[in-house]
Design a protein around this motif. Structure first.
Motif, mmCIF file in Angstrom:
data_model
loop_
_atom_site.group_PDB
_atom_site.id
_atom_site.type_symbol
_atom_site.label_atom_id
_atom_site.label_comp_id
_atom_site.label_asym_id
_atom_site.label_seq_id
_atom_site.Cartn_x
_atom_site.Cartn_y
_atom_site.Cartn_z
ATOM 1 N N HIS A 73 33.274 7.316 32.966
ATOM 2 C CA HIS A 73 34.616 7.256 32.362
ATOM 3 C C HIS A 73 34.469 7.667 30.890
ATOM 4 O O HIS A 73 34.032 6.886 30.053
ATOM 5 C CB HIS A 73 35.158 5.831 32.476
ATOM 6 N N ARG A 84 41.722 6.756 39.613
ATOM 7 C CA ARG A 84 41.152 5.535 40.163
ATOM 8 C C ARG A 84 41.943 5.074 41.394
ATOM 9 O O ARG A 84 43.027 5.583 41.658
ATOM 10 C CB ARG A 84 41.174 4.429 39.102
ATOM 11 N N GLU A 105 36.445 8.339 28.313
ATOM 12 C CA GLU A 105 37.177 7.666 27.226
ATOM 13 C C GLU A 105 36.515 6.351 26.804
ATOM 14 O O GLU A 105 36.658 5.902 25.660
ATOM 15 C CB GLU A 105 38.632 7.385 27.627
ATOM 16 N N THR A 143 39.787 15.643 35.252
ATOM 17 C CA THR A 143 40.706 14.511 35.371
ATOM 18 C C THR A 143 40.686 13.994 36.800
ATOM 19 O O THR A 143 40.989 14.733 37.739
ATOM 20 C CB THR A 143 42.136 14.934 34.983
ATOM 21 N N PHE A 164 41.717 9.172 34.711
ATOM 22 C CA PHE A 164 40.703 9.072 33.670
ATOM 23 C C PHE A 164 39.936 10.384 33.599
ATOM 24 O O PHE A 164 39.944 11.170 34.553
ATOM 25 C CB PHE A 164 39.743 7.905 33.947
ATOM 26 N N THR A 165 39.278 10.623 32.465
ATOM 27 C CA THR A 165 38.442 11.812 32.320
ATOM 28 C C THR A 165 37.045 11.483 32.817
ATOM 29 O O THR A 165 36.366 10.604 32.280
ATOM 30 C CB THR A 165 38.370 12.273 30.854
ATOM 31 N N ASN A 166 36.643 12.168 33.876
ATOM 32 C CA ASN A 166 35.352 11.938 34.506
ATOM 33 C C ASN A 166 34.326 12.897 33.893
ATOM 34 O O ASN A 166 34.442 14.110 34.014
ATOM 35 C CB ASN A 166 35.482 12.166 36.011
#
Length: 652
Positions: free
Chosen positions: A36, A5, A38, A2, A11-13
């Motif tokens: 990203h 930005r 998602e 996680t 965001f899930t990296n």
């Protein structure tokens, strides 16, 4: 992972890290791919998989110049000698600050030093105090000489001076001495008046080569810094404070020098610590904010003063007042970081020690003159001072002493999970785990024929299947069992359940391999000494019940080696009853689960099955036998009456 930005949204990296080595085997780059997750489409997933496979893992060594190259700078011997001597001047003055009284006494025996100090004091009209003190050392209780001294230096009339006896003059001289030693002399050391004196006293640079053995053997001292480094370590090696130096141009910033005091306070030898980042001093109780302050100031190349909980090699914690001084060269390149560690304890001389620490830090260099203009020898950055930085060292030390750091002190506060196991990891890396633990070969795990033969005979004897106790080991059941398992690499401990305390009656050589504890530190003790803060209470309860009720048990438990690191103990407890049904022994098998090879796992299973569960009652005399003592009725009556007298008086 996680991530967040710039606008704050998380965001899930979908992260990939690819290491790149050159053809000399040197680790040169790490390539990161971020996505990203998602929002990934099937097409993007496919493209990411393709680019991961296409990324290079190797490169020609000559295809890309390195960012920093120490070897590009060539410095002649005269420049090294000049730098060495200039540095020795600074560090000799540093030594004199440790005990100003002793240093003053010593230097006043040197005429050039005495003259220079006298000239320095003339600026503030304090030279008469020096003269008074020096001459007072020679009058030896002579009242007439004492009176003349007062007339000469204190401006007294003859009648006034006549009232000053030798005792009064000695008291006045002692008063002047304290002012000179603790105020005037430290100022003199930091002045230009002292430099010619030090240079004369030091002589030539012949001691430079003698310092080379003090630094990490794998570290190549940059040619343009040899004079500084070798002079510094020569002075710092026996300095009564923990001092370390790290090279800021090397990834990980390893310490290439630690002094004797560091080893004394932390328990780590030069061989243990040199070549490593000092994060190994951190552990579960180390404050996250303090670590963040250290990281932040190191990145920015500014002084750091922080109080932090650290760990010694043996696992003990201590409060460390850490001071770090970044060292740049005259081209502005960030070359080294000097760390001074100060153990904060309840000693009565703490205030005096802190004062000396402040003097020491004031004399540590922040810039080293180099004879070239090459800035490719290390990182360069703009120093960014925060509001509280750049102040007097004494104030900064006092501030750090008052509190440990909070989140507001650091720019990148992070949790303690990332360094909670640094202490344990360090111990494993430096070989605290006995070498045999990792070097038992495949053949060694196979149980010897002799071991198998004796254990099978013990099984038969205990089960009444016509077998008898083997003659090995003196003909006793316990002697035979010891002979069978003494030389095997597996850890075996035997507990006599007829002896109070559930203490280890005997252990084999393998016990030390797994736990670090030799026989003489194990036998006669309850095995709870292997437990620690991370040992699971519910597992301990199961072990106690198994021992108490003679139940067989195989279980994993967190234990601790003698040197401090924890390990998962693959533990087996095997109860042994005699032919009368009495619970006589418990046999324990211990194994370092994380390091188990398939061969060891297989051998452990075989050993568990071979261990005897029963024994002939007559095959092993008990440690204690109450019935062997016969006492007549008169002796009993005498003991009864004597005891009744004592207990009656107790009741009254």
């Amino acid at each position: 992972v996680t991530n967040h930005r710039k606008d704050g949204a998380h965001f899930t990296n979908d992260l990939s890290l690819t290491a790149v080595h050159d053809l000399n085997g040197e680790y040169r780059y790490s390539i990161g791919i971020l996505s990203h997750k998602e929002f990934q489409t099937d097409a993007e997933k496919s493209a990411i998989a393709q680019i991961r496979e296409l990324l290079p893992r190797k490169m020609p060594a000559s295809a890309q110049p390195k960012e920093f190259e120490h070897d590009t700078v060539q410095v002649d011997s005269d420049a090294k000698a000049k730098q060495f001597k200039a540095s020795m001047v600074k560090f000799t003055k540093l030594l004199w600050t440790i005990d100003t009284e002793a240093s003053l006494d010593k230097l006043m025996e040197v005429s050039s030093a005495k003259d220079a100090f006298h000239e320095f004091l003339k600026k503030t009209y304090e030279h008469t105090q020096l003269d008074f003190w020096l001459e007072s050392r020679n009058f030896d209780g002579d009242n007439d000489a004492a009176s003349k001294l007062c007339e000469k230096y204190l401006g007294m009339s003859a009648s006034e001076a006549a009232t000053m006896g030798s005792a009064a003059v000695e008291a006045k001289a002692a008063e002047f001495y304290q002012v000179l030693a603790n105020d005037s002399f430290p100022k003199f050391i930091k002045s230009k008046y002292i430099d010619p004196v030090v240079e004369t006293m030091l002589g030539d640079d012949s001691r430079m080569d003698g310092s080379k053995g003090l630094v990490w053997e794998k570290y190549k001292v940059p040619a343009d810094m040899e004079g500084f480094v070798f002079s510094f370590v020569a002075v710092a090696e026996t300095f009564p404070a923990c001092i370390v130096i790290s090279d800021m141009s090397i990834p990980g910033n390893p310490m290439f020098f630690i002094n004797q005091e560091f080893s004394k306070i932390t328990g780590y030898s030069k061989k243990d610590a040199q070549g490593r980042n000092c994060r190994f001093l951190q552990g579960p109780l180390t404050e996250p904010a303090s670590v963040a302050v250290i990281q932040d100031t190191l990145r920015r190349g500014v002084d750091c003063y922080v109080r932090i909980t650290n760990y010694r090699k043996n696992g003990e914690t201590f409060q460390n007042l850490l001071s770090m001084r970044p060292v740049h060269d005259s081209n502005g390149v960030y070359r080294f970081c000097i760390g001074v560690q100060f153990e904060v304890d309840a000693s009565t001389d703490l205030k005096k020690r802190l004062k000396k620490l402040g003097l020491l830090l004031q004399l540590l260099p922040s810039e080293i003159e180099v004879s070239h203009s090459n800035s490719k020898v290390g990182p360069k950055h703009k120093k960014e001072l925060k509001a509280h930085e750049g102040k007097d060292e004494t104030l900064m030390i006092a501030s750090a002493m008052e509190k440990t750091s909070t989140a507001s002190d650091a720019s990148d506060m992070q949790g303690s999970d990332r360094y909670a196991d640094h202490h344990d990891t360090m111990l494993e890396e430096i070989g605290a785990m006995v070498e045999a633990d990792t070097e038992v070969d495949k053949k060694a795990w196979k149980l010897p024929d002799k071991t198998v033969k004796i254990l099978k005979e013990l099984q038969k004897a205990g089960e009444g299947k016509g077998g008898k106790v083997p003659s090995e080991g003196g003909g006793t059941w316990l002697g035979a069992l010891k002979t069978a398992v003494e030389e095997i690499p597996h850890a075996v401990a035997i507990t006599d359940m007829n002896v109070p305390g559930v203490n280890v009656a005997w252990c084999n050589k393998g016990f030390e391999r797994v736990t670090g504890y030799p026989k003489d530190e194990t036998e006669g003790r309850n095995c709870r000494f292997l437990q620690g803060g991370g040992t699971e209470p519910d597992v301990v309860t199961k072990m106690v019940r198994a021992l108490r009720y003679a139940k067989e048990l195989v279980i994993d438990v967190t234990n601790y080696r003698k040197e401090g690191p924890k390990f998962t103990n693959d533990l087996s407890l095997v109860p042994v009853h005699d032919s009368n049904g009495e619970y006589r022994y418990s046999i324990g098998l211990l194994s370092h689960k994380e390091k188990q090879t398939p061969d060891e796992t297989k051998a452990l299973k075989e050993l568990r099955e071979l261990l005897p569960r029963k024994m002939p009652a007559s095959a092993q005399p008990k440690e204690f036998e109450h019935d062997t003592v016969q006492v007549d009725s008169d002796a009993k009556a005498k003991q009864f009456k004597a005891s009744m007298v004592k207990f009656t008086k107790l009741l009254w």
